[in-house]
Design a protein around this motif. Structure first.
Motif, PDB file in Angstrom:
ATOM      1  N   VAL A  22       0.849  -1.189   0.000  1.00 40.41           N
ATOM      2  CA  VAL A  22       0.000   0.000   0.000  1.00 40.41           C
ATOM      3  C   VAL A  22       0.883   1.237   0.000  1.00 40.41           C
ATOM      4  N   TYR A  23       0.615   2.127  -0.951  1.00 40.39           N
ATOM      5  CA  TYR A  23       1.229   3.455  -0.981  1.00 40.39           C
ATOM      6  C   TYR A  23       0.149   4.471  -0.625  1.00 40.39           C
ATOM      7  N   VAL A  24       0.372   5.212   0.432  1.00 37.86           N
ATOM      8  CA  VAL A  24      -0.568   6.253   0.850  1.00 37.86           C
ATOM      9  C   VAL A  24       0.070   7.596   0.532  1.00 37.86           C
ATOM     10  N   VAL A  58      -3.908   4.356   8.580  1.00 40.82           N
ATOM     11  CA  VAL A  58      -2.571   3.898   8.194  1.00 40.82           C
ATOM     12  C   VAL A  58      -1.906   3.165   9.339  1.00 40.82           C
ATOM     13  N   ALA A  84      -3.490  -0.329   9.741  1.00 45.20           N
ATOM     14  CA  ALA A  84      -3.050  -1.287   8.729  1.00 45.20           C
ATOM     15  C   ALA A  84      -1.608  -1.719   8.964  1.00 45.20           C
ATOM     16  N   SER A  85      -0.755  -0.807   9.388  1.00 51.25           N
ATOM     17  CA  SER A  85       0.641  -1.157   9.649  1.00 51.25           C
ATOM     18  C   SER A  85       0.765  -2.116  10.829  1.00 51.25           C
ATOM     19  N   VAL A 145       2.878  -0.920   4.460  1.00 47.68           N
ATOM     20  CA  VAL A 145       2.342   0.390   4.110  1.00 47.68           C
ATOM     21  C   VAL A 145       3.493   1.378   4.028  1.00 47.68           C
ATOM     22  N   CYS A 168       5.877   1.916  10.093  1.00 47.71           N
ATOM     23  CA  CYS A 168       5.366   2.433   8.826  1.00 47.71           C
ATOM     24  C   CYS A 168       6.266   3.579   8.375  1.00 47.71           C
TER      25      CYS A 168
END
Length: 426
Positions: free
Chosen positions: A325-327, A340, A343-344, A350, A396
């Protein structure tokens, strides 16, 4: 309905010729006829070449879909224009669209090139302004127009940012690709040597080890798989000033261009790429591969608009297992930071790409104390920096976008971390 009309030049020439002829007859001075003879010739030639057909005017873009920074032409099409000698066209200026001539005004002969060159300077949908077109007959005696031609819509994709990375995906989960897998399979990366077993291919036999040990041994290799990539773009706010592809970049400019560069890089390597745009509509594009999918993804990026809204309670990224995942976000919304971090902590790889421009300043509303607004913005930046430090402490990584090589070291560390043994509590 537009028709041919007499020009002021023809009217002046006809009046001067008539007055001169009348004065010559009245005063008995033939020299007056010689003085007004040029105007008399102009009047006669204009009347002899009086246009008889009603021309039609239309414009057409050579390319309606471009990347920002590229160029195209707006061609003017004339039909029934045998009596036309001079073409004059004036286009309305449009933000983030450069024109040549710069003022958008062009005067040329009907037989010459009267195209208008255009170059979009920022991604998005650009509706070109209406044009005014005037046609002049021979000897400038009659004029047709001004005819108003409506502008066309131009679809501008993000610029092809120069980005490339040699880093491997942290957790490739697929069939065939360019990333080294953690499992053995049919690949090119050396893994080890083991005794021969039923079903092994003869070309895998390692003869040196087999002769030394007296038993057949084969070489094992790592499998090569593709990876699933999800690009998450924060479109909740746009900070900074946008100066186009050659000027300053706002936070949304950095995010859109970085998302396009990342997607193009992974599609070129054979990975499956998805997109999610955080905003009021929460636009999504499922993971897939290929150039057609990349075109759809860039089109969705080009349709991105600033949508000031709040994320719902309990917002999550909704990432399936094995997805990188790239945010891309300025990380100013608490909901994005919380999603974020969650999810990490669940073990999802991420990477946060910070798109906040350097030396950005918030817009101050009229009547607001500038010193107080500056202090509030500095406090908000300190709070943001503290959140990013805590986010990095959870594993992250947070990196600013710097073009080629931005994420190499980060992806290397994530790939090494994915290969370490994990402890699971049962």
């Amino acid at each position: 309905m537009t028709v041919w009309q007499t020009t002021p030049a023809l009217a002046r020439a006809a009046i001067l010729a008539a007055v001169g002829a009348l004065a010559a007859v009245t005063l008995g001075e033939p020299v007056v006829v010689v003085l007004v003879s040029p105007f008399l010739v102009l009047t006669l030639m204009s009347v002899l070449h009086r246009p008889t057909e009603r021309p039609r005017v239309d414009n057409r873009l050579e390319h309606v879909s471009l990347h920002e920074g590229q160029g195209t032409r707006s061609r003017l099409r004339l039909t029934n224009a045998d009596d036309v000698e001079v073409v004059t066209r004036v286009a309305q200026p449009v933000p983030y669209v450069a024109m040549r001539p710069a003022a958008g005004a062009l005067v040329a002969l009907a037989t010459d090139n009267h195209d208008l060159q255009l170059s979009p300077r920022r991604w998005g949908r650009r509706l070109l302004g209406a044009e005014g077109v005037a046609l002049t007959s021979r000897w400038a005696g009659f004029r047709f127009g001004v005819v108003t031609v409506s502008g066309q819509e131009m679809f501008v994709l993000p610029a092809r940012a120069p980005y490339d990375s040699r880093a491997e995906a942290p957790a490739p989960v697929g069939l065939v690709g360019a990333h080294r897998s953690r499992r053995n399979g049919s690949g090119t990366e050396f893994s080890g040597i083991r005794p021969f077993a039923s079903g092994d291919r003869l070309r895998r036999i390692q003869w040196r080890t087999s002769l030394r040990t007296g038993a057949l041994h084969v070489v094992t290799t790592r499998a090569e798989e593709d990876s699933a990539v999800l690009v998450v773009l924060d479109a909740l706010v746009d900070l900074g000033r946008s100066g186009g592809v050659d000027g300053e970049a706002s936070s949304l400019d950095l995010g859109v261009r970085a998302a396009s560069a990342l997607a193009e890089h992974h599609v070129r390597r054979g990975d499956r790429v998805g997109l999610r745009v955080l905003g009021a509509h929460d636009a999504r594009l499922a993971t897939a591969g290929g150039q057609r999918h990349l075109r759809r993804l860039q089109g969705l990026l080009a349709r991105t608009r600033i949508e000031r809204s709040r994320l719902p309670e309990g917002f999550t990224l909704g990432v399936p297992g094995g997805t990188v995942v790239y945010v891309l976000s300025p990380m100013l919304d608490d909901g994005v930071v919380t999603a974020v971090a969650s999810a990490s902590q669940r073990g999802v790889p991420v990477v946060v790409v910070d798109t906040l421009p350097e030396d950005v300043r918030m817009a101050v509303a009229e009547g607001t104390d500038e010193a107080l607004a500056e202090l509030a913005w500095r406090m908000r930046q300190l709070d943001r920096d503290d959140l990013l430090r805590h986010l990095a402490a959870t594993g992250c990584p947070v990196v600013p976008w710097r073009g080629p090589g931005t994420l190499d070291q980060v992806l290397y560390r994530l790939a090494r971390r994915a290969q370490l043994p994990t402890v699971r509590v049962r």
